[in-house]
Scaffold this motif. Structure first.
Motif, PDB file in Angstrom:
ATOM      1  N   HIS A   1       3.993   1.522  -1.028  1.00  0.00           N
ATOM      2  CA  HIS A   1       4.695   1.611  -2.316  1.00  0.00           C
ATOM      3  C   HIS A   1       3.781   2.186  -3.394  1.00  0.00           C
ATOM      4  N   ILE A   2       2.527   1.714  -3.431  1.00  0.00           N
ATOM      5  CA  ILE A   2       1.584   2.211  -4.434  1.00  0.00           C
ATOM      6  C   ILE A   2       1.307   3.698  -4.224  1.00  0.00           C
TER       7      ILE A   2
ATOM      8  N   TYR B   1       0.827  -1.205   0.000  1.00  0.00           N
ATOM      9  CA  TYR B   1       0.000   0.000   0.000  1.00  0.00           C
ATOM     10  C   TYR B   1       0.866   1.262   0.000  1.00  0.00           C
TER      11      TYR B   1
ATOM     12  N   THR C   1       2.068  -5.061  -7.654  1.00  0.00           N
ATOM     13  CA  THR C   1       2.466  -4.920  -6.252  1.00  0.00           C
ATOM     14  C   THR C   1       1.600  -5.764  -5.336  1.00  0.00           C
ATOM     15  N   TYR C   2       0.278  -5.699  -5.511  1.00  0.00           N
ATOM     16  CA  TYR C   2      -0.599  -6.501  -4.658  1.00  0.00           C
ATOM     17  C   TYR C   2      -0.468  -7.995  -4.946  1.00  0.00           C
TER      18      TYR C   2
ATOM     19  N   TYR D   1       4.264   5.677  -5.424  1.00  0.00           N
ATOM     20  CA  TYR D   1       4.328   5.651  -6.890  1.00  0.00           C
ATOM     21  C   TYR D   1       3.295   6.597  -7.492  1.00  0.00           C
ATOM     22  N   LYS D   2       2.061   6.539  -6.962  1.00  0.00           N
ATOM     23  CA  LYS D   2       1.019   7.415  -7.483  1.00  0.00           C
ATOM     24  C   LYS D   2       1.367   8.877  -7.241  1.00  0.00           C
TER      25      LYS D   2
ATOM     26  N   THR E   1       0.960  -1.328 -12.219  1.00  0.00           N
ATOM     27  CA  THR E   1       1.845  -1.315 -11.054  1.00  0.00           C
ATOM     28  C   THR E   1       1.097  -1.733  -9.796  1.00  0.00           C
ATOM     29  N   VAL E   2      -0.157  -1.261  -9.656  1.00  0.00           N
ATOM     30  CA  VAL E   2      -0.964  -1.643  -8.491  1.00  0.00           C
ATOM     31  C   VAL E   2      -1.191  -3.148  -8.479  1.00  0.00           C
TER      32      VAL E   2
END
Length: 702
Positions: free
Chosen positions: A45-46, A43, A334-335, A49-50, A330-331
């Protein structure tokens, strides 16, 4: 106590302890914590990134709208400059003043026929001038590219026009004309749909002092109508960059607290509510688009003068859906990694539980296996996260041999990761580049601290700018440095944007200097000579490059405020009256107002604002004294006075430079005597002789 079970020695006390329910619950808590930590890390990291993507989008939108806002503002400026030619024409000013004094019916004036002998001579004379003035107005409209021009008197009656038909928005024009008469400021009508496309009207006050020299007043209003369909298309055209191809641009206008917007096709739509977050701001954020149909990232740049009619904003919108879709991969990745890690942890937890029901040896073996697998899982997790990081990362040992690189590093240098392991920097980047990079490695090894440098690297025949952070890695037990972890951050686009901004500032300075020279060649020549004097003084005082740049820019722009001081005051040969002196001293305020929004990144405006201060506090505009006056302003003050006295004027010849130096030395309460001494020494050199020759032969002020 222990016993032998199947040939293995088992400590019963140890078995009893490991079989307690508390140990099971402890393991469950650990597993759940790891699962939770993996999703929290995903979470975070996302989110980061966003946030980075939003910052990059904002930078692109700001650069995009800044360019369009500058273009539209420059277009309005050219319209104003064109109108100034007519409204400052003595022919039109005198005629407008006479019409304003005319007491009869304006209709009689328009239909009157000139006669040699008439009871109403004023009407006859004025009507006799109309054909000539209408011809001049026609020529002006054709030359400047306007659709039509009209001149309206203070009673809102049009008495001179290139278009015989009445404007369809006459009610609005009469209202705007009333505002111009009230405050003497120009107005711009809202953009409207005309028969030939988008049209806009500019209303300029025509001021005359013919019948009252002490109280000039607005006697008429010049109304210029302009077709701006092609301009709207240029301002609102899509970006040529692929990253911004989905960006839409609009022009939002406000008049009487009512909002509307124009799209690139020239369609005008009303807005039911204000899109602004405050009085005149539309900052970058997510909000409904102007059509109210979707969420967008948008930003608005203000165009023109605040509180003018109307107010314009260039608004750029980027679909939130497109932005969200761009980061969805990317989301998902990552998840997915977090879910995979959780499955691995849960699987290992189940295996551990299964082994707990066996013998002590199986439990011990299970614990060791679990520990191994956890370590391997964490390694895979770190490798996966590292692979998703876009910044190149490397680890080299104390001898400079690369032991690990992430995929981003390998991609940047155009090699496979396994082919890089075992090489040194020279084998990867070349000897000269490696020599520069190794300097930071040696510093990190020597000091044990993080070393950050900025380097230019040529990778795959393309130049990149990197911010490189070198962090020493220590052995966990001995605490000795065993190698260097390097993180390469690509700042190429950032530096290119900064260079673009610097060029824009320099172009602005050049434009202002040209404006000074075109306004008054004497002021321009004064700025250049003053800059030459200030530069040689600064060099003699060993000032830094930023200080020299500040002095040179400030000298070039030092006279910009005088463009707004009446010429009769600037060229007056006798002493100025207190009122004229106060008006003259306003030029520093004019200069500050003109230059305040330019991002010099240097104290240029402050130097110009202080250059007329004096050490004893008797200068202007703020009466600063002593150490409150900066070194740039002190140098400029001396250079300005020296240049003004050493140059010839229309009413006197040039004053010898030795006399000028004597004057400066005689006033230590006003001028920094140390700087005067430096200038005096310079004048004894060949450079000083050339300066003296330039002063003596410079153009006389007319």
């Amino acid at each position: 106590m222990s016993e032998n079970v199947a040939g293995m020695t088992v400590d019963k006390k140890s078995v009893k302890m490991t079989s307690r329910p508390g140990l099971v619950w402890f393991g469950v808590i650990i597993i759940l914590s790891m699962v939770a930590a993996s999703f929290v890390a995903a979470y975070i990291h996302i989110g980061n990134y966003k946030s980075d993507q939003e910052k990059q989008l904002k930078q692109r939108v700001v650069l995009f709208t800044d360019g369009r806002a500058y273009s539209s503002g420059d277009w309005i400026k050219r319209i104003v400059e064109a109108a100034a030619v007519l409204i400052n024409s003595d022919t039109f000013k005198i005629f407008a003043a006479e019409v304003d004094q005319y007491q009869g019916n304006i209709i009689d004036l328009l239909i009157a026929t000139p006669k040699a002998d008439t009871s109403d001579s004023d009407s006859s004379q004025l009507s006799g001038q109309l054909p000539y003035l209408r011809s001049l107005l026609d020529d002006f409209v054709k030359l400047q590219g306007f659709n039509s021009a009209r001149i309206m008197n203070a009673k809102a009656q049009i008495y001179l026009s290139t278009d015989p038909s009445d404007p369809k928005n006459i009610v609005l024009l009469e209202k705007l004309a009333g505002e111009v008469l009230k405050d003497g400021k120009m107005r711009i009508s809202p953009i409207r749909k005309g028969e030939n496309g988008l049209m806009v009207d500019f209303l300029f006050p025509m001021v005359s002092d013919q019948f009252d020299n002490t109280h000039p007043k607005t006697v008429s209003i010049l109304i210029l109508t302009k077709d701006m369909g092609s301009k709207i298309s240029d301002w609102l055209a899509s970006s040529s960059y692929s990253e911004d191809k989905d960006m839409q641009t609009f022009l939002v206008q406000r008049y009487n607290n009512s909002f509307s917007f124009v799209n690139a096709k020239g369609d005008i739509s009303d807005l039911s509510s204000s899109p602004l977050t405050s009085d005149s701001l539309l900052p970058f954020e997510v909000r409904p688009n102007l059509y109210g149909t979707d969420k967008v990232y948008s930003l608005g740049q203000f165009v023109g003068e605040k509180d003018a009619a109307p107010e314009w904003w260039i608004v750029a919108e980027f679909s939130e859906k497109i932005f969200t879709t761009a980061i969805a991969q990317t989301v998902a990745t990552t998840y997915s990694m977090a879910g995979l890690f959780s499955l691995v942890v849960l699987f290992m937890g189940g295996m551990a539980w299964w082994w707990l029901i066996g013998s002590d040896q199986k439990k011990i073996a299970g614990q060791l296996s679990e520990l191994y697998n956890v370590i391997e899982t964490q390694k895979r997790l770190l490798d996966g996260i590292n692979a998703s990081i876009s910044d190149p990362i490397s680890f080299s040992d104390a001898n400079g041999i690369y032991r690990y690189v992430n995929p981003a590093f390998a991609k940047a240098v155009g090699r496979e990761p396994q082919t890089i392991i075992g090489l040194d920097a020279a084998a990867i980047f070349g000897f000269d580049t490696a020599k520069r990079l190794n300097v930071a490695d040696h510093q990190a090894l020597l000091t044990g601290e993080v070393i950050t440098t900025q380097e230019t690297l040529w990778l795959l025949s393309q130049r990149y700018y990197f911010q490189i952070s070198k962090s020493p890695l220590r052995d966990e037990n001995t605490r000795e440095i065993i190698g260097i972890v390097a993180v390469f951050r690509d700042i190429t686009k950032l530096l290119e944007a900064q260079e673009h901004s610097r060029r824009m500032v320099q172009q602005t300075i050049d434009a202002l200097v040209r404006a000074i020279e075109e306004s008054d060649t004497f002021l321009g020549g004064h700025s250049r000579l003053m800059g030459s004097v200030a530069s040689v003084v600064g060099k003699a005082m060993n000032l830094s490059e930023p200080d020299m740049a500040t002095i040179e820019a400030a000298a070039n722009l030092s006279q910009v405020g005088k463009m707004f001081v009446p010429r009769e005051i600037l060229t007056k040969q006798g002493a100025l009256t207190p009122e004229e002196k106060a008006r003259m001293e306003q030029h520093v305020e004019y200069a500050k107002e003109i230059l305040k929004d330019i991002e010099f990144d240097l104290p240029v405006v402050e130097a110009i604002y202080q250059m007329h201060e004096r050490l004893d506090g008797k200068g202007y505009p703020r009466g600063l004294n002593g150490g409150n006056i900066g070194i740039h302003a002190r140098i400029l003050a001396i250079a300005n006075t020296f240049t003004a006295m050493a140059r010839p004027r229309s009413y006197r010849s040039a004053i010898p430079v030795s006399d000028v130096i004597s004057f400066l030395e005689a006033h230590p309460e006003s001028y920094d005597i140390n700087i005067v001494s430096v200038l005096k020494d310079i004048l004894k050199t060949p450079t000083g002789e050339r300066i003296a020759q330039m002063m003596a032969t410079s153009k006389v002020n007319s």
